[in-house]
Design an enzyme around this catalytic site. Structure first.
Site, PDB file in Angstrom:
ATOM      1  N   ASP A 275      60.892  90.483  41.042  1.00 58.11           N
ATOM      2  CA  ASP A 275      60.455  89.131  40.664  1.00 58.11           C
ATOM      3  C   ASP A 275      60.673  88.219  41.872  1.00 58.11           C
ATOM      4  O   ASP A 275      61.811  88.067  42.337  1.00 58.11           O
ATOM      5  CB  ASP A 275      61.296  88.663  39.472  1.00 58.11           C
ATOM      6  CG  ASP A 275      60.896  87.285  38.991  1.00 58.11           C
ATOM      7  OD1 ASP A 275      60.289  86.503  39.772  1.00 58.11           O
ATOM      8  OD2 ASP A 275      61.214  86.967  37.836  1.00 58.11           O
TER       9      ASP A 275
ATOM     10  N   SER B 247      46.167  77.662  47.981  1.00 61.29           N
ATOM     11  CA  SER B 247      44.978  77.469  47.132  1.00 61.29           C
ATOM     12  C   SER B 247      44.186  76.274  47.644  1.00 61.29           C
ATOM     13  O   SER B 247      44.768  75.335  48.212  1.00 61.29           O
ATOM     14  CB  SER B 247      45.403  77.171  45.691  1.00 61.29           C
ATOM     15  OG  SER B 247      44.304  76.721  44.918  1.00 61.29           O
TER      16      SER B 247
ATOM     17  N   TYR C 226      50.346  72.709  39.353  1.00 59.44           N
ATOM     18  CA  TYR C 226      49.910  73.892  40.109  1.00 59.44           C
ATOM     19  C   TYR C 226      49.440  73.470  41.500  1.00 59.44           C
ATOM     20  O   TYR C 226      49.870  74.031  42.511  1.00 59.44           O
ATOM     21  CB  TYR C 226      48.787  74.618  39.358  1.00 59.44           C
ATOM     22  CG  TYR C 226      48.181  75.737  40.172  1.00 59.44           C
ATOM     23  CD1 TYR C 226      48.777  76.992  40.212  1.00 59.44           C
ATOM     24  CD2 TYR C 226      47.030  75.529  40.932  1.00 59.44           C
ATOM     25  CE1 TYR C 226      48.240  78.007  40.993  1.00 59.44           C
ATOM     26  CE2 TYR C 226      46.489  76.542  41.708  1.00 59.44           C
ATOM     27  CZ  TYR C 226      47.101  77.780  41.737  1.00 59.44           C
ATOM     28  OH  TYR C 226      46.569  78.779  42.514  1.00 59.44           O
TER      29      TYR C 226
ATOM     30  N   LYS D  32      50.962  74.331  45.399  1.00 58.06           N
ATOM     31  CA  LYS D  32      50.203  74.928  46.497  1.00 58.06           C
ATOM     32  C   LYS D  32      50.167  74.002  47.713  1.00 58.06           C
ATOM     33  O   LYS D  32      50.157  74.463  48.863  1.00 58.06           O
ATOM     34  CB  LYS D  32      48.792  75.284  46.022  1.00 58.06           C
ATOM     35  CG  LYS D  32      48.781  76.378  44.958  1.00 58.06           C
ATOM     36  CD  LYS D  32      49.454  77.653  45.446  1.00 58.06           C
ATOM     37  CE  LYS D  32      49.263  78.827  44.517  1.00 58.06           C
ATOM     38  NZ  LYS D  32      49.855  80.074  45.058  1.00 58.06           N
TER      39      LYS D  32
HETATM   40  P1  ADP Z   1      45.532  86.139  41.482  1.00 59.53           P
HETATM   41  O1  ADP Z   1      44.233  85.563  41.032  1.00 59.53           O
HETATM   42  O2  ADP Z   1      46.393  85.098  42.183  1.00 59.53           O
HETATM   43  O3  ADP Z   1      45.397  87.377  42.289  1.00 59.53           O
HETATM   44  P2  ADP Z   1      46.591  87.822  39.263  1.00 59.53           P
HETATM   45  O4  ADP Z   1      47.179  87.380  37.969  1.00 59.53           O
HETATM   46  O5  ADP Z   1      45.360  88.681  39.256  1.00 59.53           O
HETATM   47  O6  ADP Z   1      46.379  86.490  40.143  1.00 59.53           O
HETATM   48  O7  ADP Z   1      47.695  88.590  40.115  1.00 59.53           O
HETATM   49  C1  ADP Z   1      48.943  88.058  40.323  1.00 59.53           C
HETATM   50  C2  ADP Z   1      49.922  89.220  40.508  1.00 59.53           C
HETATM   51  O8  ADP Z   1      51.202  88.658  40.778  1.00 59.53           O
HETATM   52  C3  ADP Z   1      50.067  90.071  39.230  1.00 59.53           C
HETATM   53  O9  ADP Z   1      50.052  91.460  39.562  1.00 59.53           O
HETATM   54  C4  ADP Z   1      51.418  89.652  38.684  1.00 59.53           C
HETATM   55  O10 ADP Z   1      52.088  90.692  37.973  1.00 59.53           O
HETATM   56  C5  ADP Z   1      52.163  89.277  39.955  1.00 59.53           C
HETATM   57  N1  ADP Z   1      53.238  88.338  39.697  1.00 59.53           N
HETATM   58  C6  ADP Z   1      53.181  87.181  38.986  1.00 59.53           C
HETATM   59  N2  ADP Z   1      54.377  86.588  38.948  1.00 59.53           N
HETATM   60  C7  ADP Z   1      55.245  87.383  39.657  1.00 59.53           C
HETATM   61  C8  ADP Z   1      56.623  87.315  39.976  1.00 59.53           C
HETATM   62  N3  ADP Z   1      57.396  86.320  39.540  1.00 59.53           N
HETATM   63  N4  ADP Z   1      57.150  88.294  40.745  1.00 59.53           N
HETATM   64  C9  ADP Z   1      56.400  89.316  41.193  1.00 59.53           C
HETATM   65  N5  ADP Z   1      55.097  89.450  40.902  1.00 59.53           N
HETATM   66  C10 ADP Z   1      54.509  88.501  40.136  1.00 59.53           C
END
Ligand code: ADP
Length: 247
Positions: free
Chosen positions: A59, A139, A152, A156
């Site tokens: 995380d 972003s 949000y 960014k």
């Molecule tokens: P984007 O459009 O930004 O690519 P997605 O939701 O498709 O967004 O991908 C974001 C990725 O980041 C996902 O695989 C999600 O599991 C991961 N993610 C989100 N929050 C965390 C976190 N706190 N720690 C690690 N990974 C995360």
């Protein structure tokens, strides 16, 4: 092979933009530690990419996750050259005074604290090798905000400001720090911003001069360039990957 021999940590590589960045980095010759809080997603992408990608569940709001990823990079691949802070969370459209503290904290922890944590984990190593590249996925909302996504967009904007501040401090140590600003992308996150349905999608596409949503491949291409030695004179920039939206 822009990234031949380079070793990278990519956060949030299990989906969307991060997945596109992982795939591109591997095509360009990099070895990748893919950190994602979604274990299944990380394993899927790593499994498809082959032995140049090692998944780790973590995380980004915790320092320990970055320390563990950096340790894995060194034990599995023998070093660390690049950090891509990609993992992020979105928010649904909300009048700014109505966002509850739980969601605000999640945005702050995942979109902002992650950059701080990542820096603490990798900068001492990058200073010791007198090189390194950090890429923050910000972003277009950070430079050209629209209503109802204020916290949000602010997170960014902070990521872009952090990129510039980090770049100026770390340049004398041979460390570059850049950002990319994706426009709305064809990824699972999009529905959080705009809901589902073709009509909503068409409305967003209509705001992008090039006439399409961005893709994970677009982000992979920009990220590979900025993290490669081809960009050795480029630091502190935030590159709009936006089909002209921010013009
Ligand atoms: P984007 O459009 O930004 O690519 P997605 O939701 O498709 O967004 O991908 C974001 C990725 O980041 C996902 O695989 C999600 O599991 C991961 N993610 C989100 N929050 C965390 C976190 N706190 N720690 C690690 N990974 C995360």
């Amino acid at each position: 092979m822009r990234l031949a021999g380079k070793i990278a940590i990519i956060t949030g590589g299990g989906s969307g933009f991060g997945e596109g960045i992982v795939r591109r980095f591997v095509e360009e010759g990099a070895s990748v530690v893919l950190m994602d809080r979604d274990e299944a997603a990380a394993s899927r992408v790593a499994g498809e990419a082959g032995d140049k990608v090692r998944p780790i569940t973590g995380d980004v709001s915790t320092l320990e996750s970055f320390v563990a990823a950096a340790d894995l990079a060194r034990s599995a691949f023998g070093g660390l050259d690049i950090l891509v802070n990609n993992a992020g969370v979105a928010q649904p459209p909300l009048p700014l005074e109505t966002m509850d503290e739980g969601l605000f904290d999640r945005i702050a922890n995942v979109n902002m604290r992650s950059i701080y944590n990542g820096a603490r984990a990798v900068v001492p190593h990058f200073k010791s090798i007198k090189s390194g590249a950090i890429l923050n996925v910000a972003s277009t909302g950070g430079v050209s905000p629209r209503p109802n996504l204020t916290w949000y967009n602010a997170s960014k904007g902070w990521a872009i400001a952090a990129t510039r501040a980090m770049a100026v401090e770390l340049a004398p140590f041979g460390i570059r720090v850049n950002a990319i600003n994706p426009v709305a992308g064809d990824t699972p996150l999009l529905s959080t911003f705009i809901g589902s349905g073709e009509e909503n999608r068409a409305r967003v596409v209509a705001t992008i001069p090039i006439g399409r949503l961005s893709t994970p491949q677009d982000m992979g291409n920009a990220a590979a360039f900025l993290c490669s030695d081809e960009a050795s004179m480029i630091t502190g920039v935030d590159l709009n990957v936006d089909g002209g939206k921010c013009i």
